[in-house]
Write a protein that holds these residues in place. Structure first.
Motif: not given
Length: 134
Positions: A91-114
């Motif tokens: 039941i108890k998970r890290n809520p940030r992990r649920r929202i962000l998913g994989d940290e690498r995906e979040e990193y690349y998504r932010l790097m793609a922004k202008d």
């Protein structure tokens, strides 16, 4: 007019004067001549001794805190419902992990922004809230 004597007045020791009063009078008489030895050194000794006396109390405090925050064993986690029988998180998970998913995906998504091409826009205010404009 009478002439005052040159001798300083010293109270006669009587049977009513206690040993504490005599020690205090002796201490006060010697204090101006040896201030560090009679005041500073005992003060430093009390501070250092207090530090050593309070060390076990501080250790007890941290041990009590550690007991509250100890890590759960596998069996305890399963019994509390924090992990399933197969070892996955329950039941108890890290809520940030649920929202962000994989940290690498979040990193690349932010790097793609202008980040150089952006426009500042005002946030809509609630009705009756001052907007900061004069």
């Amino acid at each position: 007019m009478p002439v005052f004597q040159a001798k300083t007045f010293r109270r006669a020791t009587t049977a009513s004067s206690t040993i504490g009063e005599r020690i205090g009078a002796s201490y006060r008489a010697r204090l101006p001549r040896h201030p560090f030895l009679l005041f500073g050194f005992p003060f430093i000794i009390i501070i250092v001794a207090g530090s050593f006396a309070l060390t076990p109390a501080a250790a007890l405090r941290y041990e009590r805190h550690d007991r509250k925050v100890k890590q759960l064993s596998q069996e305890e986690a399963i019994s509390l419902g924090l992990k399933g029988p197969d070892g996955e998180e329950g039941i108890k998970r890290n809520p940030r992990r649920r929202i962000l998913g994989d940290e690498r995906e979040e990193y690349y998504r932010l790097m793609a922004k202008d980040l150089d091409d952006w426009e500042q826009t005002r946030v809509q205010r609630f009705k009756g809230e001052p907007d900061g404009k004069l």
